[in-house]
Design a protein around this motif. Structure first.
Motif, PDB file in Angstrom:
ATOM      1  N   ALA A 277      62.567  31.708  42.757  1.00  0.00           N
ATOM      2  CA  ALA A 277      62.559  31.749  41.175  1.00  0.00           C
ATOM      3  C   ALA A 277      61.206  32.755  40.616  1.00  0.00           C
ATOM      4  O   ALA A 277      61.165  33.314  39.887  1.00  0.00           O
ATOM      5  N   LEU A 278      60.137  32.390  41.307  1.00  0.00           N
ATOM      6  CA  LEU A 278      58.854  32.971  41.055  1.00  0.00           C
ATOM      7  C   LEU A 278      58.763  34.396  41.421  1.00  0.00           C
ATOM      8  O   LEU A 278      58.531  35.158  40.487  1.00  0.00           O
ATOM      9  N   CYS A 279      59.244  34.482  42.544  1.00  0.00           N
ATOM     10  CA  CYS A 279      59.093  35.894  43.077  1.00  0.00           C
ATOM     11  C   CYS A 279      60.266  36.934  42.323  1.00  0.00           C
ATOM     12  O   CYS A 279      60.022  38.060  42.304  1.00  0.00           O
ATOM     13  N   ASP A 285      58.204  39.913  47.307  1.00  0.00           N
ATOM     14  CA  ASP A 285      59.105  39.511  48.293  1.00  0.00           C
ATOM     15  C   ASP A 285      58.834  37.975  48.614  1.00  0.00           C
ATOM     16  O   ASP A 285      57.881  37.487  49.187  1.00  0.00           O
ATOM     17  N   VAL A 286      59.907  37.404  48.693  1.00  0.00           N
ATOM     18  CA  VAL A 286      60.112  35.815  48.963  1.00  0.00           C
ATOM     19  C   VAL A 286      59.878  35.652  50.215  1.00  0.00           C
ATOM     20  O   VAL A 286      59.125  34.471  50.577  1.00  0.00           O
ATOM     21  N   LYS A 287      59.712  36.155  51.165  1.00  0.00           N
ATOM     22  CA  LYS A 287      59.570  36.144  52.544  1.00  0.00           C
ATOM     23  C   LYS A 287      58.143  36.156  53.138  1.00  0.00           C
ATOM     24  O   LYS A 287      57.706  35.724  54.104  1.00  0.00           O
ATOM     25  N   LYS A 320      52.361  42.188  54.448  1.00  0.00           N
ATOM     26  CA  LYS A 320      52.109  40.953  54.967  1.00  0.00           C
ATOM     27  C   LYS A 320      51.972  39.643  54.192  1.00  0.00           C
ATOM     28  O   LYS A 320      51.877  38.529  54.436  1.00  0.00           O
ATOM     29  N   ILE A 321      51.350  39.993  52.688  1.00  0.00           N
ATOM     30  CA  ILE A 321      51.091  38.862  52.025  1.00  0.00           C
ATOM     31  C   ILE A 321      51.238  39.429  50.509  1.00  0.00           C
ATOM     32  O   ILE A 321      51.121  40.758  50.188  1.00  0.00           O
ATOM     33  N   GLN A 347      53.458  44.009  45.836  1.00  0.00           N
ATOM     34  CA  GLN A 347      52.673  42.613  46.466  1.00  0.00           C
ATOM     35  C   GLN A 347      51.622  42.131  45.800  1.00  0.00           C
ATOM     36  O   GLN A 347      50.943  41.394  46.076  1.00  0.00           O
ATOM     37  N   CYS A 348      51.564  42.396  44.483  1.00  0.00           N
ATOM     38  CA  CYS A 348      50.623  41.902  43.455  1.00  0.00           C
ATOM     39  C   CYS A 348      51.206  42.054  42.175  1.00  0.00           C
ATOM     40  O   CYS A 348      51.750  43.065  41.821  1.00  0.00           O
TER      41      CYS A 348
END
Length: 475
Positions: A277-279, A285-287, A320-321, A347-348
């Motif tokens: 839900a947040l992503c 990316d939820v992964k 990756k993050i 990513q941010c």
């Protein structure tokens, strides 16, 4: 035992920071333990006040220098918060929307304290303890013992809790006339560094003072914005009591503000639903591991170096993050974070402002919570994150050091680092990525985090023990 808590903030009436959470929870747990605890707050023209019923229990006038100020004491009718709530309303001065940042803030809080003392000195029921929180109520211990107006209360013990020793509420001696008639031989108790210092006066005059963590009690003798020697001199009556959290409000099993409720046994699937839900909301990316920050964007919180640390981490760890920031404060920091969001949209992401409901979802849906604080008297965010199985990444200072054990140590569950630097933060992030890529280890740590007890029950008992240890003041 009847306790009056005096504070500028109290959740959910008026909240700016952690002070509100403490004052909104501690009295409730004290009442559950058998005390009669009440909160006395300045009146704020805010949603909670407008939507609930109050009755006037006292009316009078007080003097602020030559200004005669009418005031009334309003009581919330239903004890909705689990304790008695009183508001001090002074038309035109203590009846505004915001908590801080008015040009006449000194006058506001002095008048609030005088109105409280006037009311309670006329009351038929004297408190057993008056518990003051931060400098906004710091003049009360001095005035109780050294003003002729309040001699009826002169034997009432006072406790003073320091939530942040960097802010003193100091003002010049030209405003001494704001105070009622006092014993002028005792003005040294008000003084620090050539001015009237409410925080220093409270430390000198209160029967005991407390800090919101044991480590912070020691740190005040090293860094307290000019009061280091005072805390060294008065250390004998200081006590460090770690804050608790309201486990009824902060409970992933019942929290109505998150996407899916969960327990420690179902943390893996429950957190994933919240993360999804947040992503989805922030296009992440939820992964990938999600590192979040919640709080004021100020130097004290280490927020000034977060943009550089995020950029370096993304550069060193492409794809990756992920990072999510929820907060507001310094406009330059806000601008730097917004630029990062534009530069690395996948990513941010950034939410400038504060949203209580979103904060709950961030705690539930994040994998890690970053707290690179330069100063953190206690910190509540790391306790909320532990409750929701989100690993805190904290600098070893104050309450962060007292509540987070590094997962590399025996019984550990978090990530600690020593300095508020880009290098230290990036190293912590690299450790987070590594543990995220070991699902079995991460799941074990999540269950350990959620099994910890940082409720107010234990902390409230320590305050009760402190109250009982204090004998009535003799002047």
């Amino acid at each position: 035992m009847r306790i009056y808590h005096l504070s500028a903030e109290c959740y959910p009436v008026a909240k700016v920071g952690g002070l509100a959470d403490v004052v909104g929870a501690l009295p409730k747990y004290q009442c559950q333990a058998g005390l009669q605890a009440a909160v006395v707050l300045p009146y704020y023209d805010r949603k909670f006040v407008r939507e609930n019923e109050f009755e006037t229990v006292f009316q009078s006038a007080t003097l602020l220098g030559t200004r005669r100020l009418f005031f009334e004491i309003l009581k919330e009718k239903t004890n909705k918060l689990g304790f008695e709530l009183y508001l001090v309303k002074i038309p035109g001065l203590v009846d505004r929307e915001n908590v801080y940042s008015y040009p006449d803030e000194r006058e506001q809080f002095i008048a609030y304290q005088l109105a409280f003392l006037d009311w309670i000195s006329y009351s038929q029921q004297s408190p057993d303890i008056i518990h003051c929180h931060d400098h906004h109520s710091g003049l009360v211990p001095f005035l109780l013992y050294h003003s002729k107006l309040y001699t009826r209360l002169a034997n009432t013990p006072t406790v003073f809790t320091i939530h942040n020793g960097q802010y003193h509420g100091a003002f010049g001696w030209d405003k001494l006339s704001y105070l009622p008639e006092i014993d002028l031989t005792k003005t040294g108790l008000l003084d620090w560094n050539g001015g009237i210092n409410p925080l220093a006066a409270a430390v000198k005059c209160a029967a005991r003072y407390t800090t919101v963590s044991p480590s912070y009690l020691h740190e005040l003798t090293i860094s307290s914005n000019g009061l280091e020697y005072l805390f060294y001199l008065e250390s004998g009556k200081g006590v460090g009591i770690i804050n608790g959290i309201d486990t009824e409000v902060w409970n992933p099993k019942t929290d109505p503000m998150i996407a899916e409720n969960y327990t420690a046994a179902k943390a893996s699937t429950g957190k994933l639903k919240n993360k999804e839900a947040l992503c989805k909301r922030f296009n992440l990316d939820v992964k990938l591991p999600l590192v979040s920050f919640i709080g004021r964007l100020v130097l004290e919180k280490g927020a000034d170096i977060i943009p550089e640390a995020i950029e370096k981490s993304i550069t060193d760890n492409p794809d990756k993050i992920n990072f999510l920031i929820l907060g507001a404060g310094d406009t330059e920091i806000e601008k730097s974070l917004q630029e990062l969001k534009e530069l690395y949209p996948d990513q941010c992401n950034v939410y400038i402002g504060y949203n209580e409901e979103l904060a709950h979802l961030v705690y539930a849906g994040s994998d890690f919570l970053l707290m690179p604080s330069r100063v953190e008297p206690c910190g509540l965010n790391q306790l909320y994150s532990l409750r929701y199985g989100t690993m805190p990444m904290v600098r070893s200072t104050g309450g962060l050091k007292d509540t987070v054990i590094d997962f590399g140590d025996k019984g550990g569950y978090g990530i600690r680092f020593d300095n508020t630097t880009v290098i230290d933060i990036c190293q912590a992030i690299n450790r987070a990525i590594a543990v995220y890529n070991e699902p079995a280890t991460l799941q074990t740590l999540r269950k350990r985090m959620m099994g910890l007890d940082f409720s107010w029950d234990a902390s409230a008992k320590k305050y009760i023990e402190l109250y009982k240890s204090i004998k009535p003041t003799t002047i």
